[in-house]
Design an enzyme around this catalytic site. Structure first.
Site, PDB file in Angstrom:
ATOM      1  CE  LYS A 159      -3.967   2.864   5.288  1.00  0.00           C
ATOM      2  NZ  LYS A 159      -4.982   1.789   5.454  1.00  0.00           N
ATOM      3  CG  ASN A 163      -3.628  -4.843  13.175  1.00  0.00           C
ATOM      4  OD1 ASN A 163      -3.030  -4.833  12.098  1.00  0.00           O
ATOM      5  ND2 ASN A 163      -4.153  -5.941  13.691  1.00  0.00           N
ATOM      6  CD  GLU A 167     -20.795  22.767 -17.910  1.00  0.00           C
ATOM      7  OE1 GLU A 167     -19.953  22.060 -18.494  1.00  0.00           O
ATOM      8  OE2 GLU A 167     -21.544  23.576 -18.502  1.00  0.00           O
ATOM      9  CG  ASN A 209     -18.983  26.259 -22.752  1.00  0.00           C
ATOM     10  OD1 ASN A 209     -20.065  26.680 -23.150  1.00  0.00           O
ATOM     11  ND2 ASN A 209     -18.123  25.655 -23.558  1.00  0.00           N
ATOM     12  CB  SER A 223      -0.924   0.003   1.225  1.00  0.00           C
ATOM     13  OG  SER A 223      -0.159  -0.060   2.432  1.00  0.00           O
ATOM     14  CD  GLN A 271      -3.326  -2.374   1.624  1.00  0.00           C
ATOM     15  OE1 GLN A 271      -2.581  -2.880   2.458  1.00  0.00           O
ATOM     16  NE2 GLN A 271      -3.269  -2.682   0.344  1.00  0.00           N
ATOM     17  CE  LYS A 304     -21.937  26.899 -25.698  1.00  0.00           C
ATOM     18  NZ  LYS A 304     -21.599  25.500 -25.993  1.00  0.00           N
ATOM     19  CB  SER A 306     -17.164  26.085 -28.125  1.00  0.00           C
ATOM     20  OG  SER A 306     -17.299  25.169 -29.191  1.00  0.00           O
ATOM     21  CB  THR A 321     -41.821  26.380  -5.946  1.00  0.00           C
ATOM     22  OG1 THR A 321     -42.982  26.862  -6.646  1.00  0.00           O
ATOM     23  CG2 THR A 321     -41.562  27.256  -4.726  1.00  0.00           C
ATOM     24  CG  HIS A 322     -43.028  22.793  -8.543  1.00  0.00           C
ATOM     25  ND1 HIS A 322     -43.055  21.454  -8.205  1.00  0.00           N
ATOM     26  CD2 HIS A 322     -43.774  23.446  -7.611  1.00  0.00           C
ATOM     27  CE1 HIS A 322     -43.812  21.302  -7.125  1.00  0.00           C
ATOM     28  NE2 HIS A 322     -44.250  22.489  -6.737  1.00  0.00           N
ATOM     29  CE1 TYR A 325      -6.300  -2.843   9.285  1.00  0.00           C
ATOM     30  CE2 TYR A 325      -5.204  -4.917   8.776  1.00  0.00           C
ATOM     31  CZ  TYR A 325      -5.493  -3.606   8.457  1.00  0.00           C
ATOM     32  OH  TYR A 325      -4.993  -3.058   7.304  1.00  0.00           O
TER      33      TYR A 325
END
Length: 463
Positions: free
Chosen positions: A324, A109, A289, A284, A22, A321, A282, A276, A154-155, A316
């Site tokens: 992590k 451990n 995002e 963006n 590891s 492992q 464009k 773009s 709302t909605h 353990y």
């Protein structure tokens, strides 16, 4: 030769060695492993288990290794298996027999359990500091826009008039809860597993309370089996970070929508947008995002660890492992998102007139019109129906409520008087909602003051 050689008669298969190792990801725990080892050696010396001379050699050797790692003089390879074996082997090579005594009354451990707790504690505080910075930027936006009218939704339908400040403070409240959740996780996990050994402590007369105090913990864990097998704090952290990322994603979605030509409420600086490769017009909001997209990644880290832990017997197991990489990835992702969002917020340009016109065209003052009639003595349901008829009439005529004449309004009901135009003025509609938690400038200022005091308290705790 492996540090655990003795029982085994042949070398580990090279493929198995790489699969088992590891070190390629847990190497980032090195400062915590060294910190824990120094505290362990100090406790052993205090208890008479380790001589003062050996303890001094161990501590000095560990500090030298820390410097060498930070200077890039040590290369981590799978030869070391994990960071714990690596540090111990480097120490033994540096100071000889004294280095071999460091692991007395300790197991990997409880060592890894300790390192992870120290790591998580540090990064909880770092993430909280970053949340405070973002919250302060939101407060700054709110303070500057106490009377900036915009539609409330709302909605995803225009509903009632609010202010930009009121909207922004909703996200400040979310971040407040994120800070509290992280503090709760920190408080709950602030116990030291060091001294739990492999699972059943040790026959040496160690002082777990002393080593816990040296490392900044409230106390040692109360059960040694739980001490080495508990990863609740990792799950709690990942849950906290998932909720935090959900909040950041919702905020990012608002920014993405507001930047679109369909809304055009705001614009981001060129430094926080991209173009773009084929469409020259464009601009963006890629930063937002990406934050929205990376939210799913953090959710995945949380679910991966839940799945890993769900069937493990005590105590353990090597499966642990896997904690992590999930924790490391989630922390790295959150810290990256929190590093860019505050600076992006500083560049936001508001198109306040566009916001106002959107509020004006959406009949957002219809509820206030109904309330006006109700305050004149009409039952609310009757007032609601009449206002609905007026809205239908406005739709047919292509007009807004405040563009109708008093004579036209009286045709719907004689209770309408000249003061109706004051009642349905958008800014007045907001100001009249002077209820705790509401959108009136006075109430939003109270929200700002409350969050400001809260952030000051949180900041003081981190100093």
């Amino acid at each position: 030769m492996k540090m655990w050689a003795g029982r085994f008669q042949s070398e580990t298969n090279a493929l198995v060695n790489d699969f088992n190792a590891s070190i390629h990801f847990d190497q980032r725990l090195y400062p915590y492993d060294i910190q824990g080892s120094i505290a362990h050696s100090q406790m052993l010396q205090k208890q008479g288990i380790l001589s003062e001379e050996d303890q001094k050699q161990i501590e000095q050797g560990l500090l030298e290794i820390l410097d060498e790692i930070q200077e890039g003089k040590i290369e981590f390879t799978s030869e070391y298996e994990d960071i714990h074996m690596c540090i111990e082997q480097l120490l033994t090579e540096k100071i000889g027999a004294a280095g071999k005594r460091l692991h007395t009354a300790r197991s990997r451990n409880d060592q890894v359990a300790l390192d992870m707790r120290l790591f998580v504690k540090d990064h909880i505080q770092k993430i909280q500091s970053q949340i405070i910075v973002l919250s302060q930027e939101l407060l700054s936006l709110a303070k500057s826009n106490l009377t900036t009218i915009m539609p409330g939704y709302t909605h995803l339908q225009r509903a009632q008039p609010i202010t930009f400040a009121h909207t922004i403070m909703a996200y400040a409240q979310m971040l407040r809860r994120d800070l509290i959740r992280l503090s709760n996780t920190y408080s709950l996990m602030n116990e030291s597993p060091l001294g739990s050994g492999a699972l059943a402590t040790t026959t040496y007369p160690i002082d777990r309370f002393y080593s816990a105090a040296l490392l900044g913990f409230d106390k040692p864990t109360s059960n040694s089996i739980d001490g080495v097998s508990d990863r609740d704090y990792c799950l709690e952290l990942l849950s906290d970070l998932s909720i935090l990322m959900m909040h950041l994603s919702r905020f990012s979605e608002e920014i993405i929508a507001w930047c679109s030509w369909e809304f055009k409420f705001i614009e981001l600086d060129d430094a926080y947008a991209t173009g773009s490769s084929i469409m020259p017009q464009k601009k963006n909001p890629d930063i937002c995002e990406l934050v929205r997209g990376k939210t799913g990644r953090v959710y995945g880290d949380m679910m991966a660890l839940f799945t890993t832990l769900k069937g493990l017997p005590l105590a353990y197991n090597k499966d642990m492992q896997e904690d992590k990489e999930s924790v490391f990835d989630a922390i790295d992702t959150v810290e990256m998102c929190l590093s860019v969002l505050p600076k992006m917020c500083q560049t936001i340009t508001l198109y306040t007139n566009t916001m106002y016109q959107a509020a004006k065209k959406g009949f957002l003052n219809a509820t206030d019109c109904a309330d006006y009639l109700t305050k004149k003595g009409l039952p609310f349901r009757d007032a609601y129906k009449i206002t609905g008829q007026i809205v239908a009439f406005c739709n047919e005529k292509g007009a807004s409520l405040d563009e109708l004449s008093l004579q036209t309004l009286k045709e719907f009901h004689p209770l309408f008087e000249e003061d109706v135009f004051e009642a349905i003025d958008l800014l007045n509609c907001v100001k009249q909602r002077n209820v705790y938690g509401g959108p009136s400038p006075e109430q939003v200022e109270i929200q700002i003051e409350e969050i400001t005091r809260f952030l000051a308290k949180m900041g003081a705790e981190h100093e």
